[in-house]
Design an enzyme around this catalytic site. Structure first.
Site, mmCIF file in Angstrom:
data_model
loop_
_atom_site.group_PDB
_atom_site.id
_atom_site.type_symbol
_atom_site.label_atom_id
_atom_site.label_comp_id
_atom_site.label_asym_id
_atom_site.label_seq_id
_atom_site.Cartn_x
_atom_site.Cartn_y
_atom_site.Cartn_z
ATOM 1 N N ASN A 1 0.883 -1.169 0.000
ATOM 2 C CA ASN A 1 0.000 0.000 0.000
ATOM 3 C C ASN A 1 0.919 1.217 0.000
ATOM 4 O OD1 ASN A 1 -1.866 1.994 0.459
ATOM 5 N ND2 ASN A 1 -2.697 1.105 2.351
ATOM 6 N N ARG B 1 -2.662 -2.212 -3.375
ATOM 7 C CA ARG B 1 -3.843 -1.380 -3.211
ATOM 8 C C ARG B 1 -3.766 -0.268 -4.252
ATOM 9 N NH1 ARG B 1 -5.961 1.466 2.137
ATOM 10 N NH2 ARG B 1 -8.021 1.877 1.337
ATOM 11 N N GLU C 1 -13.337 1.800 15.527
ATOM 12 C CA GLU C 1 -12.955 0.645 16.363
ATOM 13 C C GLU C 1 -12.563 1.047 17.775
ATOM 14 O OE1 GLU C 1 -9.898 -1.593 14.242
ATOM 15 O OE2 GLU C 1 -11.048 -1.378 12.397
ATOM 16 N N LEU D 1 -14.707 4.795 9.858
ATOM 17 C CA LEU D 1 -14.334 6.089 10.432
ATOM 18 C C LEU D 1 -12.862 6.050 10.834
ATOM 19 C CD1 LEU D 1 -17.471 6.543 12.759
ATOM 20 C CD2 LEU D 1 -17.184 7.259 10.367
ATOM 21 N N GLU E 1 -8.160 -4.559 5.391
ATOM 22 C CA GLU E 1 -8.090 -4.349 3.943
ATOM 23 C C GLU E 1 -6.979 -5.194 3.312
ATOM 24 O OE1 GLU E 1 -8.080 -0.324 5.384
ATOM 25 O OE2 GLU E 1 -9.072 0.313 3.550
ATOM 26 N N HIS F 1 -12.966 3.127 -0.234
ATOM 27 C CA HIS F 1 -12.899 2.247 0.940
ATOM 28 C C HIS F 1 -13.510 0.876 0.652
ATOM 29 C CE1 HIS F 1 -12.600 6.014 3.668
ATOM 30 N NE2 HIS F 1 -11.410 5.472 3.528
ATOM 31 N N GLY G 1 -9.394 8.782 6.873
ATOM 32 C CA GLY G 1 -10.388 8.898 5.805
ATOM 33 C C GLY G 1 -11.680 8.304 6.349
ATOM 34 N N ASP H 1 -6.161 14.371 14.614
ATOM 35 C CA ASP H 1 -6.132 13.131 15.396
ATOM 36 C C ASP H 1 -7.254 13.154 16.444
ATOM 37 O OD1 ASP H 1 -5.477 11.158 17.391
ATOM 38 O OD2 ASP H 1 -3.473 11.080 16.514
ATOM 39 N N ARG I 1 -9.700 16.163 5.303
ATOM 40 C CA ARG I 1 -10.528 16.427 4.111
ATOM 41 C C ARG I 1 -11.894 16.975 4.524
ATOM 42 N NH1 ARG I 1 -9.936 10.607 1.469
ATOM 43 N NH2 ARG I 1 -8.286 10.218 2.974
HETATM 44 P P1 AMP Z 1 -7.104 5.040 10.617
HETATM 45 O O1 AMP Z 1 -6.984 5.995 9.453
HETATM 46 O O2 AMP Z 1 -8.111 3.972 10.413
HETATM 47 O O3 AMP Z 1 -5.759 4.523 11.071
HETATM 48 O O4 AMP Z 1 -7.651 5.908 11.857
HETATM 49 C C1 AMP Z 1 -6.960 7.012 12.374
HETATM 50 C C2 AMP Z 1 -7.871 7.751 13.345
HETATM 51 O O5 AMP Z 1 -8.260 6.862 14.396
HETATM 52 C C3 AMP Z 1 -7.208 8.961 14.001
HETATM 53 O O6 AMP Z 1 -8.123 10.044 14.061
HETATM 54 C C4 AMP Z 1 -6.941 8.450 15.408
HETATM 55 O O7 AMP Z 1 -6.946 9.495 16.334
HETATM 56 C C5 AMP Z 1 -8.134 7.547 15.632
HETATM 57 N N1 AMP Z 1 -7.885 6.634 16.741
HETATM 58 C C6 AMP Z 1 -6.997 5.620 16.813
HETATM 59 N N2 AMP Z 1 -7.013 5.059 18.069
HETATM 60 C C7 AMP Z 1 -7.922 5.757 18.778
HETATM 61 C C8 AMP Z 1 -8.407 5.676 20.120
HETATM 62 N N3 AMP Z 1 -7.943 4.767 20.979
HETATM 63 N N4 AMP Z 1 -9.369 6.549 20.507
HETATM 64 C C9 AMP Z 1 -9.835 7.488 19.654
HETATM 65 N N5 AMP Z 1 -9.431 7.604 18.379
HETATM 66 C C10 AMP Z 1 -8.487 6.768 17.942
#
Ligand code: AMP
Length: 402
Positions: free
Chosen positions: A9, A94, A334, A210, A381, A182, A213, A284, A242
């Site tokens: 990826n 990917r 998650e 969520l 994925e 996605h 992206g 974040d 975004r």
């Molecule tokens: P991804 O793109 O799927 O890796 O997701 C990234 C997003 O997940 C970021 O906004 C992270 O802050 C959020 N994230 C990851 N772990 C946690 C957590 N324990 N609590 C809240 N948000 C999280």
């Protein structure tokens, strides 16, 4: 000798990889996963065992001019040194955009590469980076089979109406339509739904992917019938950086009144908007949750994110004609207990009700009562890419043998 698949990826300055053992008759089994970051600059490599144990890491400085090609060659030699009786059989990539042409994974040849290059204008910020390792491997390891797996392909099951914009017909002929993204994540969730809730696998389900992206997908009997992302990965929900859906008039205003170049406008919408833009703090979610109690802008960014998710779920419930289940997945879906609770609270009108204790431990089932079920299901994925690569490889070998 155990045959293995390498899943790649690639981003603008990163290359994520996973290596899977292929054992006949079982799911591809993850052995190692890792990442090259800072490519073209101060690059860093880290690799872990499937169990999560760190195995190796290495850094390079900008003087080493260590880019994607060097990373791929380093990965090949790292695998050779650590292969323990394994032999790479193929690479699965990917690729964000398969356009109208590719409704499933495809074995890469020169014609396929040309077709994928023709799709660069549809995903200029992602497609070129996805194609780069494909070209490098073709040049440096010409005999190695490569399979392209698309984020768009899963949505080919949608009706013509669901995939249209109300634009003049010639725009559709140019490929201007809703594609959706996605898809590898939604494919994974659809494939495991029956293990969590057999009733949902045959029902009307909304999957909320969520992460940094973010999008939603409406599934009927496991097939995509509608999704929030459209022509590009900008549409739909607000994301980390975004904007999600904005009135197209905003773009004219940026170009005409603010005199932004198309590139500057694109940069604002892709990299300076969403949670980051509204909060002015971070993309974040962890950081925003930590600040929300004392910082209005952090709270506003989260409130807008949750509001838009809830509203778009309402729209997808209409597209499905009702709702049997809601699935949360990806980094925020998650892990963020509060986002799940707030979204479900906003959907009480649709009969959803939260099991607070289950939600705190990520369920997996987090709903109570007799209304639609809500589940937390981790996405995967890379496993979908490994499955698709294996199935294309199997089909190709069967064709050669016949
Ligand atoms: P991804 O793109 O799927 O890796 O997701 C990234 C997003 O997940 C970021 O906004 C992270 O802050 C959020 N994230 C990851 N772990 C946690 C957590 N324990 N609590 C809240 N948000 C999280």
């Amino acid at each position: 000798m155990i045959p293995v698949l390498i899943v790649l990826n690639a981003g603008s300055s990163s290359l994520k990889f996973q290596v899977f053992d292929m054992v006949e008759g079982t799911e591809p089994r993850l052995v190692w996963k890792g990442l090259y970051e800072g490519l073209g600059n101060d690059a860093h490599f880290v690799v872990r065992h499937a169990s999560g144990v760190d195995l190796d890491e290495k850094s390079w400085t900008s003087k080493d001019s260590f880019g994607h090609e060097e990373a791929l060659m380093h990965l090949v030699s790292w695998l050779r040194e650590h292969q323990e009786g394994r032999k790479p059989m193929a690479l699965g990539h990917r690729v964000v955009h398969g356009g109208e042409t590719f409704s499933g994974p495809v074995l890469v040849d020169d014609t396929v590469i040309q077709k994928l290059e023709a799709l660069v204008p549809l995903a200029p910020l992602h497609q070129p980076h996805n194609l780069e390792p494909i070209r490098i491997v073709r040049r440096r390891m010409p005999g190695m089979p490569q399979v392209a797996c698309f984020d768009t392909a899963f949505h080919h099951s949608q009706s013509e109406i669901a995939s249209m914009f109300a634009l003049p017909r010639e725009m559709r002929q140019r490929g201007v339509r809703r594609y959706g993204f996605h898809g590898l994540s939604y494919d994974y969730i659809a494939s495991v739904l029956k293990d969590y809730d057999p009733h949902l696998a045959k029902g009307r389900v909304i999957v909320a992917h969520l992460g940094n992206g973010a999008s939603l997908c409406a599934l009927k009997e496991g097939a995509s019938v509608a999704t929030t992302m459209g022509f590009s990965a900008l549409d739909g929900l607000p994301m980390g950086t975004r904007c999600g859906a904005v009135d197209a008039g905003v773009v004219f205003y940026m170009l005409r009144e603010m005199k932004l170049t198309p590139e500057a406008a694109e940069r604002m919408l892709y990299t300076k908007s969403g949670l980051l833009g509204v909060s002015g703090i971070s993309n974040d979610m962890r950081m925003l949750r930590a600040k929300a109690a004392t910082d209005d802008n952090a709270k506003r960014a989260i409130d807008l994110f949750v509001y838009r998710i809830t509203r778009e779920i309402g729209s997808l419930i209409a597209a499905l004609g009702g709702l049997d289940g809601l699935i949360f997945t990806a980094g925020i879906g998650e892990n963020d207990v509060a986002t799940r609770a707030e979204v479900i609270a906003g959907l009480s009108w649709a009969g959803l009700s939260l099991d607070e204790i289950a939600n705190r431990s990520s369920g997996p089932r987090i709903s109570s009562g007799s209304g639609p079920a809500a589940w937390v299901i981790p996405t995967n994925e890379e496993l979908v890419i490994a499955r698709q690569t294996r199935s294309i490889l199997g089909a190709t070998q069967a064709k050669l043998a016949s």
